[in-house]
Design a protein around this motif. Structure first.
Motif, PDB file in Angstrom:
ATOM      1  N   PRO A 198      -1.705  -6.403  19.659  1.00 60.84           N
ATOM      2  CA  PRO A 198      -2.666  -5.051  19.911  1.00 60.84           C
ATOM      3  C   PRO A 198      -3.829  -5.455  21.179  1.00 60.84           C
ATOM      4  O   PRO A 198      -4.264  -5.988  20.784  1.00 60.84           O
TER       5      PRO A 198
ATOM      6  N   HIS B 231       4.857 -10.542  13.568  1.00 57.30           N
ATOM      7  CA  HIS B 231       3.672  -9.416  14.273  1.00 57.30           C
ATOM      8  C   HIS B 231       2.581 -10.213  14.069  1.00 57.30           C
ATOM      9  O   HIS B 231       2.073 -10.726  13.195  1.00 57.30           O
TER      10      HIS B 231
ATOM     11  N   SER C  77       1.063   2.896  22.981  1.00 57.11           N
ATOM     12  CA  SER C  77       1.547   1.067  21.920  1.00 57.11           C
ATOM     13  C   SER C  77       2.491   1.629  21.167  1.00 57.11           C
ATOM     14  O   SER C  77       2.574   2.926  20.895  1.00 57.11           O
TER      15      SER C  77
ATOM     16  N   SER D 140       2.517  -0.046  17.627  1.00 52.01           N
ATOM     17  CA  SER D 140       1.919   0.025  17.063  1.00 52.01           C
ATOM     18  C   SER D 140       2.009   1.281  15.560  1.00 52.01           C
ATOM     19  O   SER D 140       1.888   2.042  16.290  1.00 52.01           O
TER      20      SER D 140
ATOM     21  N   HIS E 125      -1.752  -1.235   9.609  1.00 47.89           N
ATOM     22  CA  HIS E 125      -2.177  -0.910  11.267  1.00 47.89           C
ATOM     23  C   HIS E 125      -0.920  -2.359  11.505  1.00 47.89           C
ATOM     24  O   HIS E 125      -0.998  -3.725  11.314  1.00 47.89           O
TER      25      HIS E 125
ATOM     26  N   SER F  13       1.789  -4.492  13.868  1.00 54.29           N
ATOM     27  CA  SER F  13       1.765  -4.834  15.833  1.00 54.29           C
ATOM     28  C   SER F  13       3.075  -5.598  15.262  1.00 54.29           C
ATOM     29  O   SER F  13       2.386  -6.442  15.491  1.00 54.29           O
TER      30      SER F  13
END
Length: 146
Positions: free
Chosen positions: A116, A91, A28, A30, A110, A112
């Motif tokens: 995600p 995002h 990922s 993120s 968090h 991303s």
């Protein structure tokens, strides 16, 4: 006080010498970041799940994170939390947690840059719910056994 964090096996700490503690999920782009503050004052603080929720939404709005799409508050391992989820063209998901034991505070994000996976979101929620602070000498994280 030092951060204690429980990471699923597919997450690892990423080197970020000039910034907050940063963790990434394998495969990922993120980032899950955590910062914390120890309260050393003498006065008692009026910390509630509702005030933590307000902090999360206010922070996201003040940072221009986009549209608020979800929020929640409640109990967690460290005490209470408030969280907010934002969405923007840059995002697709930014989730913010403010977590407190009534004195000390933890802030987690968090962020991303791509949508995600559902299991990554669930794991980030699990990580945030496990965050605590303790007296140990250095950052401590544990890998999940499953």
């Amino acid at each position: 006080m030092r951060l204690k964090i429980q990471l699923p096996r597919n997450w690892a700490q990423r080197n970020n010498p000039d910034g907050p503690a940063t963790f990434c999920r394998q495969g990922s782009s993120s980032a899950f970041q955590v910062s914390w503050a120890e309260y050393r004052g003498k006065q008692s603080l009026d910390v509630t799940a509702a005030s933590l929720l307000e902090m999360a939404t206010d922070f996201g709005n003040s940072q221009g994170f986009g549209d608020l799409v979800e929020s929640a508050s409640g109990d967690c391992t460290f005490g209470l939390f408030g969280r907010a989820v934002f969405r923007s063209p840059a995002h697709p998901r930014i989730q913010i947690w403010f977590i407190s034991n009534g004195r000390d505070h933890i802030m987690a994000t968090h962020i991303s840059d791509q949508e995600p996976a559902t299991d990554e979101i669930a794991e980030a929620q699990q990580i945030a719910g496990s965050l605590t602070l303790g007296p140990e000498e250095s950052l401590r994280f544990e890998q999940a056994r499953s």
